[in-house]
Motif scaffolding. Structure first.
Motif, PDB file in Angstrom:
ATOM      1  N   SER A  41       0.868  -1.175   0.000  1.00  0.00           N
ATOM      2  CA  SER A  41       0.000   0.000   0.000  1.00  0.00           C
ATOM      3  C   SER A  41       0.910   1.231   0.000  1.00  0.00           C
ATOM      4  CB  SER A  41      -0.896   0.012   1.242  1.00  0.00           C
ATOM      5  OG  SER A  41      -0.134   0.340   2.399  1.00  0.00           O
ATOM      6  N   PRO A  42       0.361   2.408  -0.283  1.00  0.00           N
ATOM      7  CA  PRO A  42       1.195   3.611  -0.203  1.00  0.00           C
ATOM      8  C   PRO A  42       1.842   3.799   1.176  1.00  0.00           C
ATOM      9  CG  PRO A  42      -0.765   4.084  -1.457  1.00  0.00           C
ATOM     10  CD  PRO A  42      -0.954   2.704  -0.876  1.00  0.00           C
ATOM     11  N   THR A  43       1.102   3.496   2.258  1.00  0.00           N
ATOM     12  CA  THR A  43       1.703   3.651   3.581  1.00  0.00           C
ATOM     13  C   THR A  43       2.736   2.555   3.854  1.00  0.00           C
ATOM     14  OG1 THR A  43      -0.192   2.521   4.603  1.00  0.00           O
ATOM     15  CG2 THR A  43      -0.213   4.954   4.593  1.00  0.00           C
ATOM     16  N   ASP A  44       2.559   1.364   3.263  1.00  0.00           N
ATOM     17  CA  ASP A  44       3.601   0.333   3.358  1.00  0.00           C
ATOM     18  C   ASP A  44       4.894   0.842   2.731  1.00  0.00           C
ATOM     19  OD1 ASP A  44       1.712  -1.454   4.430  1.00  0.00           O
ATOM     20  OD2 ASP A  44       1.447  -2.543   2.538  1.00  0.00           O
ATOM     21  N   LEU A  45       4.761   1.502   1.577  1.00  0.00           N
ATOM     22  CA  LEU A  45       5.953   2.040   0.904  1.00  0.00           C
ATOM     23  C   LEU A  45       6.646   3.083   1.764  1.00  0.00           C
ATOM     24  CD1 LEU A  45       4.868   2.410  -2.831  1.00  0.00           C
ATOM     25  CD2 LEU A  45       6.274   0.619  -1.784  1.00  0.00           C
ATOM     26  N   CYS A  46       5.864   3.870   2.480  1.00  0.00           N
ATOM     27  CA  CYS A  46       6.450   4.863   3.375  1.00  0.00           C
ATOM     28  C   CYS A  46       7.281   4.164   4.456  1.00  0.00           C
ATOM     29  CB  CYS A  46       5.338   5.718   3.999  1.00  0.00           C
ATOM     30  SG  CYS A  46       5.936   7.048   5.037  1.00  0.00           S
ATOM     31  N   ALA A  47       6.722   3.112   5.038  1.00  0.00           N
ATOM     32  CA  ALA A  47       7.425   2.381   6.093  1.00  0.00           C
ATOM     33  C   ALA A  47       8.668   1.675   5.551  1.00  0.00           C
ATOM     34  CB  ALA A  47       6.484   1.377   6.755  1.00  0.00           C
ATOM     35  N   VAL A  48       8.521   1.017   4.401  1.00  0.00           N
ATOM     36  CA  VAL A  48       9.671   0.313   3.834  1.00  0.00           C
ATOM     37  C   VAL A  48      10.718   1.316   3.348  1.00  0.00           C
ATOM     38  CG1 VAL A  48       9.057  -0.044   1.384  1.00  0.00           C
ATOM     39  CG2 VAL A  48      10.197  -1.845   2.648  1.00  0.00           C
ATOM     40  N   ALA A  49      10.291   2.500   2.935  1.00  0.00           N
ATOM     41  CA  ALA A  49      11.243   3.547   2.553  1.00  0.00           C
ATOM     42  C   ALA A  49      12.128   3.914   3.735  1.00  0.00           C
ATOM     43  CB  ALA A  49      10.515   4.777   2.025  1.00  0.00           C
ATOM     44  N   LEU A  50      11.545   3.957   4.929  1.00  0.00           N
ATOM     45  CA  LEU A  50      12.342   4.263   6.114  1.00  0.00           C
ATOM     46  C   LEU A  50      13.392   3.179   6.344  1.00  0.00           C
ATOM     47  CD1 LEU A  50      13.014   5.919   8.644  1.00  0.00           C
ATOM     48  CD2 LEU A  50      11.216   4.624   9.836  1.00  0.00           C
ATOM     49  N   GLY A  51      12.986   1.914   6.331  1.00  0.00           N
ATOM     50  CA  GLY A  51      13.943   0.831   6.542  1.00  0.00           C
ATOM     51  C   GLY A  51      15.027   0.803   5.478  1.00  0.00           C
ATOM     52  N   ASN A  52      14.626   0.976   4.219  1.00  0.00           N
ATOM     53  CA  ASN A  52      15.605   0.959   3.128  1.00  0.00           C
ATOM     54  C   ASN A  52      16.544   2.155   3.188  1.00  0.00           C
ATOM     55  OD1 ASN A  52      14.167  -1.287   2.369  1.00  0.00           O
ATOM     56  ND2 ASN A  52      13.669  -0.562   0.329  1.00  0.00           N
ATOM     57  N   CYS A  53      16.015   3.312   3.573  1.00  0.00           N
ATOM     58  CA  CYS A  53      16.838   4.515   3.692  1.00  0.00           C
ATOM     59  C   CYS A  53      17.866   4.350   4.812  1.00  0.00           C
ATOM     60  CB  CYS A  53      15.948   5.732   3.939  1.00  0.00           C
ATOM     61  SG  CYS A  53      16.820   7.310   3.894  1.00  0.00           S
ATOM     62  N   ILE A  54      17.446   3.747   5.916  1.00  0.00           N
ATOM     63  CA  ILE A  54      18.372   3.504   7.022  1.00  0.00           C
ATOM     64  C   ILE A  54      19.502   2.586   6.560  1.00  0.00           C
ATOM     65  CG2 ILE A  54      18.618   2.342   9.261  1.00  0.00           C
ATOM     66  CD1 ILE A  54      15.766   3.466   9.923  1.00  0.00           C
ATOM     67  N   LEU A  55      19.150   1.470   5.900  1.00  0.00           N
ATOM     68  CA  LEU A  55      20.180   0.553   5.422  1.00  0.00           C
ATOM     69  C   LEU A  55      21.105   1.223   4.408  1.00  0.00           C
ATOM     70  CD1 LEU A  55      18.158  -2.773   4.985  1.00  0.00           C
ATOM     71  CD2 LEU A  55      19.960  -2.312   6.677  1.00  0.00           C
ATOM     72  N   THR A  56      20.523   2.020   3.498  1.00  0.00           N
ATOM     73  CA  THR A  56      21.325   2.706   2.485  1.00  0.00           C
ATOM     74  C   THR A  56      22.275   3.714   3.118  1.00  0.00           C
ATOM     75  OG1 THR A  56      19.579   2.423   0.843  1.00  0.00           O
ATOM     76  CG2 THR A  56      21.204   4.146   0.409  1.00  0.00           C
ATOM     77  N   THR A  57      21.777   4.498   4.068  1.00  0.00           N
ATOM     78  CA  THR A  57      22.609   5.504   4.737  1.00  0.00           C
ATOM     79  C   THR A  57      23.721   4.831   5.529  1.00  0.00           C
ATOM     80  OG1 THR A  57      20.736   7.010   4.822  1.00  0.00           O
ATOM     81  CG2 THR A  57      22.583   7.488   6.295  1.00  0.00           C
ATOM     82  N   MET A  58      23.387   3.739   6.215  1.00  0.00           N
ATOM     83  CA  MET A  58      24.422   2.989   6.923  1.00  0.00           C
ATOM     84  C   MET A  58      25.460   2.461   5.927  1.00  0.00           C
ATOM     85  SD  MET A  58      22.108   0.938   9.707  1.00  0.00           S
ATOM     86  CE  MET A  58      23.480   0.009  10.389  1.00  0.00           C
ATOM     87  N   GLY A  59      24.988   2.019   4.757  1.00  0.00           N
ATOM     88  CA  GLY A  59      25.899   1.524   3.723  1.00  0.00           C
ATOM     89  C   GLY A  59      26.840   2.591   3.214  1.00  0.00           C
ATOM     90  N   ARG A 112      24.731   5.972  14.654  1.00  0.00           N
ATOM     91  CA  ARG A 112      24.512   7.400  14.369  1.00  0.00           C
ATOM     92  C   ARG A 112      24.042   7.595  12.930  1.00  0.00           C
ATOM     93  NH1 ARG A 112      29.736  10.054  17.448  1.00  0.00           N
ATOM     94  NH2 ARG A 112      28.830   9.993  19.527  1.00  0.00           N
ATOM     95  N   ALA A 113      24.651   6.864  11.998  1.00  0.00           N
ATOM     96  CA  ALA A 113      24.256   6.963  10.594  1.00  0.00           C
ATOM     97  C   ALA A 113      22.798   6.569  10.412  1.00  0.00           C
ATOM     98  CB  ALA A 113      25.154   6.076   9.734  1.00  0.00           C
ATOM     99  N   ALA A 114      22.359   5.544  11.112  1.00  0.00           N
ATOM    100  CA  ALA A 114      20.983   5.060  10.988  1.00  0.00           C
ATOM    101  C   ALA A 114      19.971   6.159  11.301  1.00  0.00           C
ATOM    102  CB  ALA A 114      20.760   3.861  11.915  1.00  0.00           C
ATOM    103  N   HIS A 115      20.318   7.027  12.220  1.00  0.00           N
ATOM    104  CA  HIS A 115      19.401   8.100  12.633  1.00  0.00           C
ATOM    105  C   HIS A 115      19.488   9.333  11.737  1.00  0.00           C
ATOM    106  CE1 HIS A 115      17.848   6.311  16.325  1.00  0.00           C
ATOM    107  NE2 HIS A 115      19.052   5.779  16.460  1.00  0.00           N
ATOM    108  N   THR A 116      20.336   9.302  10.718  1.00  0.00           N
ATOM    109  CA  THR A 116      20.496  10.486   9.871  1.00  0.00           C
ATOM    110  C   THR A 116      19.907  10.325   8.475  1.00  0.00           C
ATOM    111  OG1 THR A 116      22.678   9.840   9.018  1.00  0.00           O
ATOM    112  CG2 THR A 116      22.635  11.130  11.076  1.00  0.00           C
TER     113      THR A 116
END
Length: 135
Positions: A41-59, A112-116
Motif C-alpha cells: 500500500s502507499p503507507t507500506d511504501l512509506c514504512a519500507v522507505a524508512l527501513g531501506n533509507c536507514i540501510l542505504t545511509t548505513m551503507g 549514528r548513521a541510521a538516525h540520519t
C-alpha cells in the motif's frame, strides 16, 4: 530532482514509474481500507522507505570507512492510528547486522548513521519511530 509518474489503474491500484530508470511498481489499497492487499500500500511504501533509507545511509557511511555491512536486514512494522484521521502512527525498524565482529567505534558510527537518513529526518516529528540495531 527525481521525477516519477503514477497512473490510477482502477480498483484501488496505482502503477508508478521511476522515469530515470524505467522501474515500475504497483500499489494496492490495504484490506483494512477497502482494498485487496495484493501489493504494497502507499503507507507500506512509506514504512519500507524508512527501513531501506536507514540501510542505504548505513551503507554509505560503512563504505567510506571500509566497514562491511553486506547482509544486514531490516524488519519493518507499520502501525496505523485507530482514530481518524487515518495516518501512520508508528514505524518500527529492527536492523539485524551480520555477525562480523564490529568494534565499538564502528557500532557507534553505524548507529549514528541510521538516525540520519533522509526519510527518518522527514518523518521523525510526526511519526513515532522505533529503531533497534541488533549486533
Amino acid at each position: 530532482m527525481t521525477k516519477m509518474k503514477s497512473v490510477y489503474l482502477g480498483d484501488l491500484r496505482v502503477e508508478s514509474e521511476h522515469l530515470q530508470s524505467g522501474t515500475r511498481l504497483i500499489t494496492d489499497a490495504p484490506t483494512d481500507n477497502a482494498g485487496k492487499g495484493a501489493s504494497f500500500s502507499p503507507t507500506d511504501l512509506c514504512a519500507v522507505a524508512l527501513g531501506n533509507c536507514i540501510l542505504t545511509t548505513m551503507g554509505i557511511f560503512a563504505a567510506k570507512r571500509d566497514i562491511d555491512i553486506q547482509g544486514a536486514t531490516a524488519d519493518i512494522e507499520k502501525i496505523m492510528t485507530s482514530e481518524p484521521p487515518r495516518r501512520i502512527a508508528e514505524i518500527r525498524v529492527r536492523i539485524q547486522m551480520p555477525p562480523k565482529g564490529y568494534s565499538d567505534k564502528e557500532k557507534l558510527t553505524l548507529e549514528r548513521a541510521a538516525h540520519t537518513c533522509a526519510v527518518h529526518n522527514t518523518l521523525h516529528e510526526v511519526v513515532k519511530i522505533g529503531l533497534e540495531l541488533l549486533w
